[in-house]
Design a protein around this motif. Structure first.
Motif, PDB file in Angstrom:
ATOM      1  N   VAL A 104      63.277  28.808  28.512  1.00 41.18           N
ATOM      2  CA  VAL A 104      64.743  28.817  28.532  1.00 41.18           C
ATOM      3  C   VAL A 104      65.208  28.957  29.973  1.00 41.18           C
ATOM      4  CG1 VAL A 104      66.781  30.125  27.808  1.00 41.18           C
ATOM      5  CG2 VAL A 104      64.829  29.889  26.244  1.00 41.18           C
ATOM      6  N   ASP A 105      66.107  28.067  30.385  1.00 40.98           N
ATOM      7  CA  ASP A 105      66.693  28.193  31.723  1.00 40.98           C
ATOM      8  C   ASP A 105      68.091  27.579  31.705  1.00 40.98           C
ATOM      9  OD1 ASP A 105      65.226  28.914  34.625  1.00 40.98           O
ATOM     10  OD2 ASP A 105      67.105  27.773  34.800  1.00 40.98           O
ATOM     11  N   ILE A 106      68.919  28.029  32.640  1.00 36.31           N
ATOM     12  CA  ILE A 106      70.320  27.601  32.659  1.00 36.31           C
ATOM     13  C   ILE A 106      70.583  26.517  33.709  1.00 36.31           C
ATOM     14  CG2 ILE A 106      71.116  29.367  34.305  1.00 36.31           C
ATOM     15  CD1 ILE A 106      72.961  28.264  31.109  1.00 36.31           C
ATOM     16  N   THR A 107      69.596  26.209  34.560  1.00 33.28           N
ATOM     17  CA  THR A 107      69.847  25.268  35.666  1.00 33.28           C
ATOM     18  C   THR A 107      69.228  23.906  35.373  1.00 33.28           C
ATOM     19  OG1 THR A 107      69.787  27.162  37.159  1.00 33.28           O
ATOM     20  CG2 THR A 107      69.656  24.977  38.179  1.00 33.28           C
ATOM     21  N   ASP A 108      70.086  22.874  35.337  1.00 31.13           N
ATOM     22  CA  ASP A 108      69.614  21.526  34.976  1.00 31.13           C
ATOM     23  C   ASP A 108      68.495  21.045  35.896  1.00 31.13           C
ATOM     24  OD1 ASP A 108      71.338  21.125  32.821  1.00 31.13           O
ATOM     25  OD2 ASP A 108      72.992  20.630  34.168  1.00 31.13           O
ATOM     26  N   ALA A 122      70.078  32.977  29.024  1.00 35.49           N
ATOM     27  CA  ALA A 122      68.969  33.761  28.470  1.00 35.49           C
ATOM     28  C   ALA A 122      69.424  34.833  27.476  1.00 35.49           C
ATOM     29  CB  ALA A 122      68.186  34.408  29.606  1.00 35.49           C
ATOM     30  N   THR A 123      70.660  35.253  27.567  1.00 36.71           N
ATOM     31  CA  THR A 123      71.120  36.324  26.668  1.00 36.71           C
ATOM     32  C   THR A 123      71.575  35.796  25.307  1.00 36.71           C
ATOM     33  OG1 THR A 123      73.319  36.138  27.638  1.00 36.71           O
ATOM     34  CG2 THR A 123      71.890  37.844  28.537  1.00 36.71           C
ATOM     35  N   ALA A 124      71.711  34.484  25.184  1.00 36.89           N
ATOM     36  CA  ALA A 124      72.182  33.892  23.922  1.00 36.89           C
ATOM     37  C   ALA A 124      71.535  32.525  23.770  1.00 36.89           C
ATOM     38  CB  ALA A 124      73.703  33.765  23.933  1.00 36.89           C
ATOM     39  N   VAL A 145      70.019  38.031  35.788  1.00 34.70           N
ATOM     40  CA  VAL A 145      70.846  38.119  34.578  1.00 34.70           C
ATOM     41  C   VAL A 145      71.724  39.360  34.667  1.00 34.70           C
ATOM     42  CG1 VAL A 145      70.796  38.306  32.060  1.00 34.70           C
ATOM     43  CG2 VAL A 145      69.060  36.931  33.250  1.00 34.70           C
ATOM     44  N   SER A 146      73.005  39.123  34.503  1.00 33.62           N
ATOM     45  CA  SER A 146      73.960  40.201  34.698  1.00 33.62           C
ATOM     46  C   SER A 146      73.811  41.296  33.624  1.00 33.62           C
ATOM     47  CB  SER A 146      75.345  39.542  34.687  1.00 33.62           C
ATOM     48  OG  SER A 146      76.305  40.453  34.457  1.00 33.62           O
ATOM     49  N   ALA A 168      71.997  42.972  27.002  1.00 34.37           N
ATOM     50  CA  ALA A 168      72.055  41.795  26.111  1.00 34.37           C
ATOM     51  C   ALA A 168      70.759  40.994  26.215  1.00 34.37           C
ATOM     52  CB  ALA A 168      73.253  40.928  26.482  1.00 34.37           C
ATOM     53  N   LEU A 169      70.205  40.933  27.411  1.00 34.54           N
ATOM     54  CA  LEU A 169      68.961  40.175  27.610  1.00 34.54           C
ATOM     55  C   LEU A 169      67.809  40.795  26.804  1.00 34.54           C
ATOM     56  CD1 LEU A 169      67.281  37.993  29.102  1.00 34.54           C
ATOM     57  CD2 LEU A 169      66.952  39.662  30.928  1.00 34.54           C
ATOM     58  N   ILE A 170      67.661  42.104  26.936  1.00 39.12           N
ATOM     59  CA  ILE A 170      66.548  42.756  26.224  1.00 39.12           C
ATOM     60  C   ILE A 170      66.747  42.656  24.705  1.00 39.12           C
ATOM     61  CG2 ILE A 170      65.338  44.972  25.839  1.00 39.12           C
ATOM     62  CD1 ILE A 170      64.682  43.657  28.562  1.00 39.12           C
ATOM     63  N   ARG A 171      68.012  42.767  24.260  1.00 38.39           N
ATOM     64  CA  ARG A 171      68.294  42.580  22.814  1.00 38.39           C
ATOM     65  C   ARG A 171      67.827  41.200  22.355  1.00 38.39           C
ATOM     66  NH1 ARG A 171      73.120  45.028  23.424  1.00 38.39           N
ATOM     67  NH2 ARG A 171      74.282  43.097  23.690  1.00 38.39           N
ATOM     68  N   GLU A 172      68.152  40.197  23.169  1.00 33.96           N
ATOM     69  CA  GLU A 172      67.796  38.813  22.814  1.00 33.96           C
ATOM     70  C   GLU A 172      66.270  38.609  22.801  1.00 33.96           C
ATOM     71  OE1 GLU A 172      69.514  36.617  21.571  1.00 33.96           O
ATOM     72  OE2 GLU A 172      68.792  34.612  22.094  1.00 33.96           O
ATOM     73  N   VAL A 173      65.629  39.143  23.823  1.00 33.84           N
ATOM     74  CA  VAL A 173      64.175  39.014  23.933  1.00 33.84           C
ATOM     75  C   VAL A 173      63.498  39.633  22.696  1.00 33.84           C
ATOM     76  CG1 VAL A 173      62.214  39.952  25.212  1.00 33.84           C
ATOM     77  CG2 VAL A 173      64.113  38.947  26.456  1.00 33.84           C
ATOM     78  N   VAL A 174      63.940  40.826  22.329  1.00 32.50           N
ATOM     79  CA  VAL A 174      63.330  41.530  21.192  1.00 32.50           C
ATOM     80  C   VAL A 174      63.634  40.775  19.887  1.00 32.50           C
ATOM     81  CG1 VAL A 174      63.270  43.713  19.900  1.00 32.50           C
ATOM     82  CG2 VAL A 174      63.367  43.750  22.412  1.00 32.50           C
ATOM     83  N   ARG A 175      64.825  40.218  19.795  1.00 29.63           N
ATOM     84  CA  ARG A 175      65.188  39.430  18.606  1.00 29.63           C
ATOM     85  C   ARG A 175      64.253  38.219  18.426  1.00 29.63           C
ATOM     86  NH1 ARG A 175      67.747  34.973  17.191  1.00 29.63           N
ATOM     87  NH2 ARG A 175      68.319  34.252  19.278  1.00 29.63           N
ATOM     88  N   LEU A 176      63.867  37.601  19.526  1.00 21.11           N
ATOM     89  CA  LEU A 176      63.080  36.363  19.453  1.00 21.11           C
ATOM     90  C   LEU A 176      61.617  36.591  19.061  1.00 21.11           C
ATOM     91  CD1 LEU A 176      64.428  34.495  22.623  1.00 21.11           C
ATOM     92  CD2 LEU A 176      64.940  33.996  20.231  1.00 21.11           C
ATOM     93  N   VAL A 177      61.129  37.808  19.319  1.00 23.32           N
ATOM     94  CA  VAL A 177      59.711  38.114  19.086  1.00 23.32           C
ATOM     95  C   VAL A 177      59.503  38.560  17.635  1.00 23.32           C
ATOM     96  CG1 VAL A 177      57.901  39.732  19.765  1.00 23.32           C
ATOM     97  CG2 VAL A 177      59.305  38.657  21.505  1.00 23.32           C
TER      98      VAL A 177
END
Ligand SMILES: C[S@@+](CC[C@H](N)C(=O)[O-])C[C@H]1O[C@@H](n2cnc3c(N)ncnc32)[C@H](O)[C@@H]1O
Length: 268
Positions: free
Chosen positions: A81-85, A111-113, A133-134, A138-147
């Motif tokens: 996952v990355d935000i830069t084209d 990365a947070t969503a 990542v600001s 939210a990032l750690i929540r997302e990471v844990v959700r994906l695993v």
């Protein structure tokens, strides 16, 4: 947690869409993180990344970490996952050239969503990137959700060291690096625990200072011409860059900034 107001996603995208990103790649190589291959292997071994597993790399850049994991650890498939084209385009080209046979895919997202489904991956991976990542919570929540339950969260990152940064130092360092916030190892540990994880490793790798010494040496000696070419032969910019890198070197030597390494498991 240090916060730098006024730095947003567009600043980070500008870095990795332009000369600054090229400069980091020149100094660090395709793996844009401190310690390169050795750091990736250290993280993979401490996390127990298993052959046949399936991972997600958050803020994957051109996917060097994913190519490392599929080639050397026998990982079956990776989603980056990355935000830069621009880095995603380069990453797809490099995967084609490396013949990764469809085992690696890129998703353009914050990365947070990510929009990826819950509990999909055996492990989540990040290398020296979450500092951009600001919203770290939210990032750690997302990471844990994906695993998946029992899955692994493994990452290195640029963090505030045990000696701590003054507000002025943090402000200057984050402005130079375009970091909207900077966590400590303990901040990350707490966020992982808040999300129900069991943290097994949370350390300073000790790699930051010697590697910044190496980058500065290369910058001023072997790579001087290449750096100047990338920045359009702008001598003033080169002086500013060298000054800020030397400032970073001082912070690293004093233990005010560091490379943190964390490994955690999501409960089964
Ligand atoms: C230092 S590079 C990552 C290096 C990579 N992990 C490696 O080891 O080669 C940082 C990457 O994070 C991406 N990035 C920064 N903030 C992001 C965000 N909020 N969401 C997704 N990607 C982000 C940037 O586009 C850039 O490609």
């Amino acid at each position: 947690m240090k916060v730098k107001e006024g730095i947003g996603l567009q600043d980070v995208q500008a870095v990795y869409s332009g000369p600054e990103g090229d400069l980091w790649e020149l100094l660090m190589g395709e793996q844009i993180h401190i310690g390169g291959f050795a750091s990736s292997m250290d993280l993979a071994e401490r996390a127990g990344i298993a052959p046949g597993s399936k991972g997600v790399d958050l803020c994957c850049c051109t996917g060097a970490g994913m190519r490392f994991l599929t080639r050397f650890l026998g990982v079956t498939s990776m989603t980056g996952v990355d935000i830069t084209d621009r880095v995603i385009e380069r990453g797809r080209d490099r995967c084609r050239a490396a013949g990764t046979d469809g085992r690696i895919r890129f998703v353009r997202s914050e990365a947070t969503a990510t929009g990826l489904p819950d509990s999909t991956f055996d492990f989540a991976w990040g290398e020296d990137a979450w500092c951009y990542v600001s919203d770290k919570a939210a990032l750690i929540r997302e990471v844990v959700r994906l695993v998946r339950p029992g899955g692994i969260v493994a990452f290195t990152d640029w963090v505030e060291g045990l000696a701590g940064l003054s507000e002025t130092e943090a402000d200057r360092f984050c402005a130079f690096m375009k970091f909207p916030s900077l966590a400590t190892v303990d901040d990350y540990r707490e966020l992982l625990v808040e999300n129900g994880c069991r943290v097994s490793v949370a350390v300073d790798t000790g790699r930051f200072a010697p590697y910044v010494d190496l980058y500065l040496d290369m910058l001023s000696r072997q790579l001087f011409y290449d750096v100047m070419r990338i920045i359009g032969f702008d001598e003033e910019m080169f002086r500013d860059l060298s000054t800020e890198m030397a400032f970073m070197q001082g912070l690293a030597r004093e233990g005010r900034i560091a490379q943190g390494l964390l490994v955690a498991n999501k409960p089964s």
